[in-house]
Design an enzyme around this catalytic site. Structure first.
Site, PDB file in Angstrom:
ATOM      1  N   ARG A  60       0.827  -1.201   0.000  1.00  0.00           N
ATOM      2  CA  ARG A  60       0.000   0.000   0.000  1.00  0.00           C
ATOM      3  C   ARG A  60       0.871   1.264   0.000  1.00  0.00           C
ATOM      4  NH1 ARG A  60      -1.845   0.814   4.385  1.00  0.00           N
ATOM      5  NH2 ARG A  60      -1.064  -0.949   5.608  1.00  0.00           N
ATOM      6  N   LYS A 200      -8.867  -1.982   0.730  1.00  0.00           N
ATOM      7  CA  LYS A 200      -8.705  -1.097   1.879  1.00  0.00           C
ATOM      8  C   LYS A 200      -9.460   0.216   1.691  1.00  0.00           C
ATOM      9  CE  LYS A 200      -6.378  -3.737   4.602  1.00  0.00           C
ATOM     10  NZ  LYS A 200      -7.115  -4.371   5.737  1.00  0.00           N
ATOM     11  N   HIS A 219     -10.702  -3.907  12.231  1.00  0.00           N
ATOM     12  CA  HIS A 219      -9.640  -4.551  11.451  1.00  0.00           C
ATOM     13  C   HIS A 219      -9.288  -5.833  12.191  1.00  0.00           C
ATOM     14  CE1 HIS A 219      -5.352  -4.375   9.586  1.00  0.00           C
ATOM     15  NE2 HIS A 219      -6.195  -5.009   8.798  1.00  0.00           N
ATOM     16  N   SER A 239      -1.489  -6.075   9.644  1.00  0.00           N
ATOM     17  CA  SER A 239      -0.940  -7.059   8.723  1.00  0.00           C
ATOM     18  C   SER A 239       0.357  -7.628   9.286  1.00  0.00           C
ATOM     19  CB  SER A 239      -0.664  -6.396   7.368  1.00  0.00           C
ATOM     20  OG  SER A 239      -0.116  -7.310   6.470  1.00  0.00           O
ATOM     21  N   LYS A 243      -3.514 -12.571  11.888  1.00  0.00           N
ATOM     22  CA  LYS A 243      -4.987 -12.616  11.853  1.00  0.00           C
ATOM     23  C   LYS A 243      -5.490 -13.754  10.977  1.00  0.00           C
ATOM     24  CE  LYS A 243      -6.204  -8.637  10.269  1.00  0.00           C
ATOM     25  NZ  LYS A 243      -4.885  -8.339   9.731  1.00  0.00           N
ATOM     26  N   ARG A 324       1.346 -12.425  -1.794  1.00  0.00           N
ATOM     27  CA  ARG A 324       0.017 -12.753  -1.279  1.00  0.00           C
ATOM     28  C   ARG A 324      -0.786 -13.612  -2.253  1.00  0.00           C
ATOM     29  NH1 ARG A 324      -2.160  -9.630   3.034  1.00  0.00           N
ATOM     30  NH2 ARG A 324      -0.705  -8.047   3.796  1.00  0.00           N
TER      31      ARG A 324
END
Length: 532
Positions: A60, A200, A219, A239, A243, A324
């Site tokens: 990001r 996002k 989140h 991140s 999670k 990812r």
């Protein structure tokens, strides 16, 4: 030329977007994969996964994200955390982007954000890349085909990676921009192929809209006991804290891995898929997530692979640490069919402590939970954001500051009210380092973390003996069956006890210094819980 299924009263032309080339509405996965391959956006991998790279940006770009300043939102946006953009600059950006789009092909997906129909947001995502359409189709929730005939978007995202912003003309920082205009219900994304910006942006929208309705936006990942949706748990964390991994527990039902709401009825997933990190992913440690990497339509992002055999290299981070995969939630065998659960019985806050100070698990009082929620301590892991190359200690309020348009106290107060109303147990879990700081110690064993979480969720952990942590005042179990007792006291894992004490004091001071910004806005019990 128009292709695909769309509400004839809600075409791009009705939104003032005209002069495009081919417009493909709501293509399903096989068609999107086919289009992406034909257009040279990537290639087909094993099992029909789609292999692609995101070019210059593999994470990001939070410093390039802006909120348009208008009277309607002036007094409700947390401006210290959200860079403002003037309305006329946004209008110039919008106009220039639409001019750039003329004659080009685009892919449109009409999707739901939110499993609870009462609180969902209907979102249209317009993408220049076919695989971005595939990505967001995985990550949001897909209407039934007949529902598309009456779909009316509440917000629209236009993602145009080939457009470069002009900072002087468009009021932004660089040629990359993510601009949110709440008045016009429009988000513009330019000059980045990183697909995470799409999801996002939607999360940021919900984080603004839902608290105004008394719904907590989180989140977090979430799961519930098999056969008992009322026995739910949420896992807050930035991140890289675990999670996705920790909520994908084969002994429980996965509600979702990243973004949820908490209403008076219970919790609900915002999304319809998962966006999992694949660095060092193994079939042994995480078989369900590993299995998705060779399923049809899974988006494999920024992973190195053998050009002949197409075999993925999960250990090669030469493109990015932030490699990812994105896949629909039903690719996980124990995933919830409806994305819903009851009000959480357990609230877990995940942190990745690069200092090696925090215990693997601690029980928090409601006031301590509020303190650690507002603190949002973790270590940013490499690749998640541009420029992060090694674990960097950080405080990200509410475990998601980059996505929080409102002031932290708004979310903190909502969580405080929810915990008070439900009596949920609260836990702090460290998935970071033990036996020393980053570079000296080692990562917390995932088997130990899983064992401690299992004990917390089944209630057995509450029955063991606890000690009071001398640094933070929370309760730490003295011994837990199946877990090395040495791990439970971080100081015991360090060869140099004096070095541990120095690190602990350093971290305590960092917490105290960071928390000073919230003192004017919080209750006395939370202030008292701040340290010890």
């Amino acid at each position: 030329m128009t292709h695909g299924r769309v509400n004839p009263r809600q075409t791009l032309e009705t939104q003032g977007i005209s002069g495009l080339g081919n417009v493909y509405y709501n293509l399903i996965e096989p068609s999107l994969v086919e289009a992406a391959v034909q257009r040279g956006e990537g290639r087909l991998g094993r099992g029909g996964a789609f292999l692609c790279t995101t070019g210059q940006f593999t994470g990001r770009s939070p410093k390039d994200k802006f909120v348009v300043r208008t009277p309607a939102v002036e007094n409700t946006i947390w401006w210290e955390n959200n860079a403002p953009m003037e309305a006329d600059a946004f209008d110039r950006l919008h106009g220039d982007m639409l001019a750039h789009m003329k004659g080009r092909d685009y892919f449109v997906q009409d999707l739901y954000a939110g499993a609870d129909a009462e609180h969902r947001l209907d979102v249209r995502v317009i993408t220049e890349l076919a695989w971005h359409g595939l990505f967001i189709r995985h990550l949001l929730r897909r209407p039934a085909r007949e529902e598309l005939d009456s779909f009316a978007p509440e917000f629209t995202i236009i993602n145009c990676p080939s457009f470069k912003a002009d900072p002087a003309r468009h009021g932004c920082r660089t040629e990359t921009v993510i601009a949110l205009n709440f008045d016009k219900k429009l988000i513009l994304i330019a000059n980045t192929q990183y697909a995470g910006e799409n999801k996002k942006s939607v999360f940021t929208l919900l984080n603004y809209i839902l608290p105004g309705k008394g719904v907590m936006a989180m989140h977090c990942s979430a799961n519930h006991a098999i056969g008992n949706p009322a026995d739910a748990a949420v896992f807050f964390g930035l991140s890289g804290t675990g999670k996705t991994t920790l909520s994908a527990d084969p002994s429980r039902i996965l509600i979702g891995d990243d973004e949820h709401g908490w209403s008076d009825k219970g919790i609900f997933n915002f999304e319809g898929g998962c966006y999992a990190k694949t660095i060092n992913l193994s079939a042994e440690a995480e078989p369900e997530i590993y299995g998705t990497t060779s399923k049809f339509g899974t988006v494999i992002e920024n992973m190195v692979y053998d050009p002949e055999t197409l075999e993925l290299d999960f250990d090669d981070a030469s493109l990015t640490q932030n490699m990812r995969c994105a896949y629909p939630l039903d690719y996980i065998s124990n995933a919830s069919e409806n994305g819903l659960g009851g009000e959480p019985k357990n609230v877990i806050m995940l942190t990745c402590d690069a200092f090696g100070v925090l215990p693997p698990i601690a029980r928090l009082s409601p006031a301590q939970a509020m303190y650690h929620f507002l603190s949002g301590f973790t270590s940013k892991t490499p690749g998640t954001e541009r420029g992060v190359t090694e674990p960097t200690p950080t405080f990200s309020t509410c475990f998601g500051a980059p996505f929080m348009p409102r002031r932290p106290e708004v979310y903190g107060k909502l969580l405080q009210e929810k915990i008070a109303a439900t009596g949920a147990e609260c836990w702090l879990v460290n998935t970071g380092w033990t036996g020393g700081k980053h570079g000296v110690g080692k990562r917390m064993p995932i088997k130990a973390t899983r064992a401690l979480l299992t004990a917390a969720l089944d209630g057995s952990l509450s029955k063991v003996e606890f000690r009071k942590d001398p640094n933070f005042g929370f309760e730490v179990p003295v011994s837990v069956p199946g877990v090395d007792a040495t791990l439970l006291n971080p100081r015991d894992t360090w060869a140099d006890k004096a070095a541990y004490d120095a690190q602990a004091q350093k971290l305590v001071t960092m917490f105290a210094d960071n928390f000073g910004q919230y003192v004017p806005f919080i209750d006395a019990d939370v202030k008292a819980a701040a340290i010890g």
